[in-house]
Design a protein around this motif. Structure first.
Motif, PDB file in Angstrom:
ATOM      1  N   ASP A  33       0.792  -1.231   0.000  1.00 16.45           N
ATOM      2  CA  ASP A  33       0.000   0.000   0.000  1.00 16.45           C
ATOM      3  C   ASP A  33       0.825   1.282   0.000  1.00 16.45           C
ATOM      4  O   ASP A  33       0.253   2.350   0.182  1.00 16.45           O
ATOM      5  N   VAL A  34       2.126   1.198  -0.187  1.00 19.72           N
ATOM      6  CA  VAL A  34       2.922   2.430  -0.157  1.00 19.72           C
ATOM      7  C   VAL A  34       2.557   3.298  -1.352  1.00 19.72           C
ATOM      8  O   VAL A  34       2.219   2.802  -2.431  1.00 19.72           O
ATOM      9  N   ASN A  35       2.626   4.597  -1.139  1.00 18.97           N
ATOM     10  CA  ASN A  35       2.234   5.547  -2.172  1.00 18.97           C
ATOM     11  C   ASN A  35       3.351   5.899  -3.135  1.00 18.97           C
ATOM     12  O   ASN A  35       3.095   6.333  -4.244  1.00 18.97           O
ATOM     13  N   SER A  36       4.577   5.746  -2.692  1.00 23.19           N
ATOM     14  CA  SER A  36       5.704   6.147  -3.537  1.00 23.19           C
ATOM     15  C   SER A  36       6.941   5.328  -3.182  1.00 23.19           C
ATOM     16  O   SER A  36       7.010   4.742  -2.095  1.00 23.19           O
ATOM     17  N   PRO A  37       7.908   5.312  -4.081  1.00 23.80           N
ATOM     18  CA  PRO A  37       9.156   4.610  -3.773  1.00 23.80           C
ATOM     19  C   PRO A  37       9.855   5.196  -2.549  1.00 23.80           C
ATOM     20  O   PRO A  37      10.488   4.481  -1.788  1.00 23.80           O
ATOM     21  N   LEU A  38       9.701   6.490  -2.359  1.00 27.65           N
ATOM     22  CA  LEU A  38      10.315   7.131  -1.201  1.00 27.65           C
ATOM     23  C   LEU A  38       9.698   6.616   0.097  1.00 27.65           C
ATOM     24  O   LEU A  38      10.408   6.349   1.068  1.00 27.65           O
ATOM     25  N   ASP A  39       8.388   6.426   0.120  1.00 24.50           N
ATOM     26  CA  ASP A  39       7.729   5.837   1.289  1.00 24.50           C
ATOM     27  C   ASP A  39       8.221   4.406   1.526  1.00 24.50           C
ATOM     28  O   ASP A  39       8.403   3.983   2.662  1.00 24.50           O
ATOM     29  N   TYR A  40       8.419   3.678   0.434  1.00 24.57           N
ATOM     30  CA  TYR A  40       8.918   2.309   0.521  1.00 24.57           C
ATOM     31  C   TYR A  40      10.301   2.294   1.184  1.00 24.57           C
ATOM     32  O   TYR A  40      10.549   1.515   2.099  1.00 24.57           O
ATOM     33  N   ILE A  41      11.181   3.166   0.731  1.00 28.38           N
ATOM     34  CA  ILE A  41      12.537   3.249   1.297  1.00 28.38           C
ATOM     35  C   ILE A  41      12.471   3.624   2.778  1.00 28.38           C
ATOM     36  O   ILE A  41      13.186   3.054   3.606  1.00 28.38           O
ATOM     37  N   GLU A  42      11.602   4.551   3.112  1.00 24.38           N
ATOM     38  CA  GLU A  42      11.469   4.961   4.509  1.00 24.38           C
ATOM     39  C   GLU A  42      10.996   3.790   5.383  1.00 24.38           C
ATOM     40  O   GLU A  42      11.539   3.544   6.462  1.00 24.38           O
ATOM     41  N   ARG A  43      10.005   3.055   4.917  1.00 23.36           N
ATOM     42  CA  ARG A  43       9.515   1.893   5.679  1.00 23.36           C
ATOM     43  C   ARG A  43      10.574   0.804   5.767  1.00 23.36           C
ATOM     44  O   ARG A  43      10.669   0.109   6.775  1.00 23.36           O
ATOM     45  N   LEU A  44      11.357   0.654   4.714  1.00 22.07           N
ATOM     46  CA  LEU A  44      12.457  -0.310   4.739  1.00 22.07           C
ATOM     47  C   LEU A  44      13.476   0.072   5.804  1.00 22.07           C
ATOM     48  O   LEU A  44      13.957  -0.788   6.544  1.00 22.07           O
ATOM     49  N   CYS A  45      13.790   1.346   5.908  1.00 24.21           N
ATOM     50  CA  CYS A  45      14.722   1.821   6.940  1.00 24.21           C
ATOM     51  C   CYS A  45      14.200   1.502   8.337  1.00 24.21           C
ATOM     52  O   CYS A  45      14.951   1.027   9.196  1.00 24.21           O
ATOM     53  N   CYS A 115      25.117   2.049  14.647  1.00 23.06           N
ATOM     54  CA  CYS A 115      24.599   2.723  13.458  1.00 23.06           C
ATOM     55  C   CYS A 115      23.620   3.840  13.824  1.00 23.06           C
ATOM     56  O   CYS A 115      23.033   3.843  14.902  1.00 23.06           O
ATOM     57  N   ASP A 116      23.486   4.774  12.878  1.00 21.17           N
ATOM     58  CA  ASP A 116      22.500   5.842  13.035  1.00 21.17           C
ATOM     59  C   ASP A 116      21.108   5.231  13.140  1.00 21.17           C
ATOM     60  O   ASP A 116      20.863   4.135  12.651  1.00 21.17           O
ATOM     61  N   ASP A 117      20.192   5.975  13.736  1.00 23.69           N
ATOM     62  CA  ASP A 117      18.811   5.495  13.780  1.00 23.69           C
ATOM     63  C   ASP A 117      18.207   5.572  12.378  1.00 23.69           C
ATOM     64  O   ASP A 117      18.781   6.172  11.469  1.00 23.69           O
ATOM     65  N   ASP A 118      17.054   4.960  12.207  1.00 25.29           N
ATOM     66  CA  ASP A 118      16.421   4.881  10.894  1.00 25.29           C
ATOM     67  C   ASP A 118      16.066   6.254  10.316  1.00 25.29           C
ATOM     68  O   ASP A 118      16.225   6.478   9.116  1.00 25.29           O
ATOM     69  N   VAL A 119      15.649   7.171  11.152  1.00 25.08           N
ATOM     70  CA  VAL A 119      15.281   8.512  10.679  1.00 25.08           C
ATOM     71  C   VAL A 119      16.513   9.240  10.134  1.00 25.08           C
ATOM     72  O   VAL A 119      16.468   9.830   9.048  1.00 25.08           O
ATOM     73  N   SER A 120      17.617   9.177  10.852  1.00 23.97           N
ATOM     74  CA  SER A 120      18.852   9.827  10.403  1.00 23.97           C
ATOM     75  C   SER A 120      19.374   9.202   9.118  1.00 23.97           C
ATOM     76  O   SER A 120      19.791   9.910   8.190  1.00 23.97           O
ATOM     77  N   PHE A 121      19.357   7.882   9.061  1.00 20.58           N
ATOM     78  CA  PHE A 121      19.840   7.207   7.858  1.00 20.58           C
ATOM     79  C   PHE A 121      18.984   7.565   6.650  1.00 20.58           C
ATOM     80  O   PHE A 121      19.499   7.882   5.574  1.00 20.58           O
ATOM     81  N   PHE A 122      17.677   7.548   6.817  1.00 21.21           N
ATOM     82  CA  PHE A 122      16.778   7.897   5.718  1.00 21.21           C
ATOM     83  C   PHE A 122      17.023   9.330   5.266  1.00 21.21           C
ATOM     84  O   PHE A 122      17.063   9.616   4.069  1.00 21.21           O
ATOM     85  N   GLN A 123      17.220  10.223   6.208  1.00 25.01           N
ATOM     86  CA  GLN A 123      17.494  11.623   5.860  1.00 25.01           C
ATOM     87  C   GLN A 123      18.798  11.735   5.070  1.00 25.01           C
ATOM     88  O   GLN A 123      18.883  12.492   4.102  1.00 25.01           O
ATOM     89  N   ASN A 124      19.809  10.976   5.471  1.00 27.11           N
ATOM     90  CA  ASN A 124      21.073  10.970   4.727  1.00 27.11           C
ATOM     91  C   ASN A 124      20.879  10.456   3.301  1.00 27.11           C
ATOM     92  O   ASN A 124      21.472  10.999   2.368  1.00 27.11           O
TER      93      ASN A 124
END
Length: 132
Positions: A33-45, A115-124
């Motif tokens: 149900d993800v809306n975009s590839p970016l959402d997919y990457i974020e959920r993967l993180c 490792c960095d947390d998921d939010v930091s890694f996704f932002q990077n």
């Protein structure tokens, strides 16, 4: 489970690792149900970070049927969509270049002890690559 039962269901222990990732992430309704590839990457993180101990070990395995190969295969269509230019055909070289970068970044992230947390890694990731 005995050996015969195991090999009835899986080719080898690496196939089991791939099945776990599919069952817990890649084939879940939330990912469908993800809306975009970016959402997919974020959920993967988020998923990888929550399960980093397991994936730290999974990324260490190289070769045929390894999780690294499986991860790359699963990430390929997502990265292709992220870097596509308005429907233009993309060269295999360009896709491989970005897949190498994304897969390498995820692997390095998971294999780093603190490792960095998921939010930091996704932002990077968002800051380093052209993302839609």
């Amino acid at each position: 489970m005995n050996r015969k039962s195991f090999y009835y269901h899986f080719r080898d222990k690496y196939d089991l690792v791939n099945w776990i990732s599919d069952f817990e992430f890649f084939r879940t309704p939330e990912i469908a149900d993800v809306n975009s590839p970016l959402d997919y990457i974020e959920r993967l993180c988020v998923y990888l970070y929550a399960n980093r101990s397991f994936y730290n070990r999974a990324f260490k395995i190289k070769g045929t049927n390894s999780f690294c190969e499986h991860f790359r295969e699963k990430l390929s269509p997502v990265v292709a969509e992220l870097i596509s230019d308005n429907g233009d055909d993309m060269s295999d070289f360009r896709l491989d270049f970005y897949l190498d970068a994304y897969c390498g970044a995820f692997e390095r992230w998971m294999r780093t002890k603190d490792c960095d947390d998921d939010v930091s890694f996704f932002q990077n990731l968002k800051n380093c690559f052209p993302l839609k």
